[in-house]
Design a protein around this motif. Structure first.
Motif, PDB file in Angstrom:
ATOM      1  N   LEU A 262       0.848  -1.105  -0.051  1.00 26.05           N
ATOM      2  CA  LEU A 262      -0.187   0.011  -0.018  1.00 26.05           C
ATOM      3  C   LEU A 262       0.793   1.145  -0.049  1.00 26.05           C
ATOM      4  N   ASN A 263       1.708   1.329   0.830  1.00 29.16           N
ATOM      5  CA  ASN A 263       2.598   2.436   0.932  1.00 29.16           C
ATOM      6  C   ASN A 263       3.436   2.585  -0.570  1.00 29.16           C
ATOM      7  N   GLU A 264       3.948   1.523  -0.961  1.00 32.00           N
ATOM      8  CA  GLU A 264       4.950   1.603  -2.248  1.00 32.00           C
ATOM      9  C   GLU A 264       3.837   2.207  -3.614  1.00 32.00           C
ATOM     10  N   ILE A 265       2.499   1.613  -3.449  1.00 33.64           N
ATOM     11  CA  ILE A 265       1.628   1.987  -4.404  1.00 33.64           C
ATOM     12  C   ILE A 265       1.185   3.400  -4.515  1.00 33.64           C
ATOM     13  N   PHE A 266       0.719   3.717  -3.098  1.00 33.58           N
ATOM     14  CA  PHE A 266      -0.218   5.031  -2.864  1.00 33.58           C
ATOM     15  C   PHE A 266       0.436   5.809  -2.561  1.00 33.58           C
ATOM     16  N   PHE A 267       1.713   5.885  -1.775  1.00 38.28           N
ATOM     17  CA  PHE A 267       2.421   6.999  -1.459  1.00 38.28           C
ATOM     18  C   PHE A 267       3.589   7.343  -2.177  1.00 38.28           C
ATOM     19  N   PHE A 268       4.361   6.229  -2.347  1.00 40.76           N
ATOM     20  CA  PHE A 268       5.671   6.681  -3.214  1.00 40.76           C
ATOM     21  C   PHE A 268       5.278   6.401  -4.893  1.00 40.76           C
ATOM     22  N   GLY A 269       4.469   5.733  -5.107  1.00 42.26           N
ATOM     23  CA  GLY A 269       3.744   5.466  -6.380  1.00 42.26           C
ATOM     24  C   GLY A 269       3.099   6.653  -7.176  1.00 42.26           C
TER      25      GLY A 269
ATOM     26  N   ARG B 242      -3.299   3.726  -9.908  1.00 44.63           N
ATOM     27  CA  ARG B 242      -2.671   2.887  -8.723  1.00 44.63           C
ATOM     28  C   ARG B 242      -3.753   1.943  -8.274  1.00 44.63           C
ATOM     29  N   ILE B 243      -4.954   2.062  -8.218  1.00 40.47           N
ATOM     30  CA  ILE B 243      -5.971   1.070  -7.730  1.00 40.47           C
ATOM     31  C   ILE B 243      -6.013   0.053  -8.678  1.00 40.47           C
ATOM     32  N   LYS B 244      -5.962   0.346 -10.138  1.00 41.88           N
ATOM     33  CA  LYS B 244      -5.800  -0.712 -11.059  1.00 41.88           C
ATOM     34  C   LYS B 244      -4.541  -1.673 -10.696  1.00 41.88           C
ATOM     35  N   ASP B 245      -3.603  -0.859 -10.457  1.00 40.11           N
ATOM     36  CA  ASP B 245      -2.183  -1.611 -10.327  1.00 40.11           C
ATOM     37  C   ASP B 245      -2.532  -2.379  -9.253  1.00 40.11           C
ATOM     38  N   TRP B 246      -2.927  -2.186  -8.092  1.00 38.09           N
ATOM     39  CA  TRP B 246      -3.183  -3.122  -6.766  1.00 38.09           C
ATOM     40  C   TRP B 246      -4.113  -4.276  -7.371  1.00 38.09           C
ATOM     41  N   LYS B 247      -5.139  -4.166  -8.286  1.00 33.14           N
ATOM     42  CA  LYS B 247      -5.998  -5.270  -8.706  1.00 33.14           C
ATOM     43  C   LYS B 247      -5.474  -6.125  -9.438  1.00 33.14           C
ATOM     44  N   SER B 248      -4.293  -5.510 -10.474  1.00 34.02           N
ATOM     45  CA  SER B 248      -3.844  -6.314 -11.391  1.00 34.02           C
ATOM     46  C   SER B 248      -2.946  -7.520 -10.925  1.00 34.02           C
TER      47      SER B 248
ATOM     48  N   ARG C 276      -4.048 -10.533  -4.062  1.00 38.12           N
ATOM     49  CA  ARG C 276      -4.087  -9.126  -3.117  1.00 38.12           C
ATOM     50  C   ARG C 276      -5.714  -9.272  -2.494  1.00 38.12           C
ATOM     51  N   PRO C 277      -5.549  -8.922  -1.099  1.00 35.92           N
ATOM     52  CA  PRO C 277      -6.739  -8.825  -0.424  1.00 35.92           C
ATOM     53  C   PRO C 277      -7.847  -7.514  -1.317  1.00 35.92           C
ATOM     54  N   ILE C 278      -9.226  -7.584  -1.195  1.00 38.49           N
ATOM     55  CA  ILE C 278      -9.820  -6.471  -1.853  1.00 38.49           C
ATOM     56  C   ILE C 278      -9.620  -5.065  -1.101  1.00 38.49           C
ATOM     57  N   LEU C 279      -9.379  -4.167  -2.046  1.00 41.02           N
ATOM     58  CA  LEU C 279      -9.284  -2.784  -1.203  1.00 41.02           C
ATOM     59  C   LEU C 279     -10.621  -2.101  -1.225  1.00 41.02           C
TER      60      LEU C 279
END
Length: 249
Positions: free
Chosen positions: A13-20, A62-68, A72-75
């Motif tokens: 989460l930190n990598e994708i939604f903060f640094f990403g 970034r949300i799509k990156d998470w889902k891809s 991973r658990p549902i966000l």
């Protein structure tokens, strides 16, 4: 709870939604993952993300990156941003839908949980600026929510076991949490709500204990609770919610 798996997901989460996003967001964790009741095969990750309006498109990417990435658990949760004079929010799991003012989109109990039982993940701290919500206001909200549900609710509307163990756990725990709120007690964990229901209502305890034993299973695994028992449980939940509203009049 698998603390190792949860920690790995929080790092992502930190990598994708903060640094990403160039460190242009702030985030909070709420729900079961912030209270020690997160279960890998069962629980979502509930997140509140503060973002600038011009970065909403990037956040959607970034949300799509998470889902891809599979597994991973549902966000779940919300993105909050300033638009003109209004503070708006968009639900992460429905990000393509229109935004709404925070007070219309985030329920009173969710606001209370975020204010009082969330965990700061990254960026600037901002939840302390949320208004205080009295327990009496939560009690009134729960009462009104039950009345709203009964306006169109039938017993067949609550998921049967055949429609998924997740749906049954969600609906039964929601009923318990609303009744608990009507009595002035806040609970944001599904498993805590199920345990409270078993402790409070001895006549349904045996069936609830089966559902509690099934809690960490996926919908593809064979459940201990049967379809007939799930029907008894669903009807019982409708009855206790209805009684709670009548008693509070």
């Amino acid at each position: 709870m698998s603390s190792t798996e949860l920690a790995a997901n929080l790092e992502r989460l930190n990598e994708i939604f903060f640094f990403g996003m160039g460190q242009r967001t702030s985030g909070y964790l709420f729900g079961s993952a912030s209270t020690g009741h997160w279960v890998p095969s069962r629980s979502d990750l509930d997140v509140l993300i503060l973002v600038q309006e011009e970065d909403l498109g990037l956040l959607e990417m970034r949300i799509k990156d998470w889902k891809s990435v599979g597994g991973r658990p549902i966000l779940d949760g919300f993105a909050v941003f300033q638009s003109g004079h209004l503070v708006m929010s968009k639900r992460l799991e429905e990000f393509s839908l229109p935004a709404f003012p925070v007070i219309k989109d985030i329920s009173l109990i969710e606001l209370w949980i975020i204010k009082n039982r969330s965990r700061h993940l990254f960026g600037t701290e901002f939840v302390s600026h949320f208004p205080e919500i009295e327990i009496s206001s939560l009690r009134d909200w729960a009462n009104a929510e039950i009345k709203r549900m009964f306006g169109a609710l039938r017993s067949s509307d609550i998921p049967k076991l055949e429609e998924g163990l997740s749906g049954l756990i969600w609906s039964v725990s929601l009923s318990a949490r609303l009744v608990m709120l009507c009595r002035g007690s806040v609970c944001e964990s599904k498993i805590e709500a199920l345990q409270w229901l078993a402790d409070e209502y001895h006549e349904i305890r045996d069936i609830l204990n089966l559902l509690i034993a099934d809690y960490s299973k996926s919908d593809q695994q064979k459940a201990l609770i049967t379809s007939e028992q799930s029907l008894i449980l669903r009807k019982f939940c409708l009855e206790i919610m209805q009684k709670e509203v009548v008693t509070s009049r």
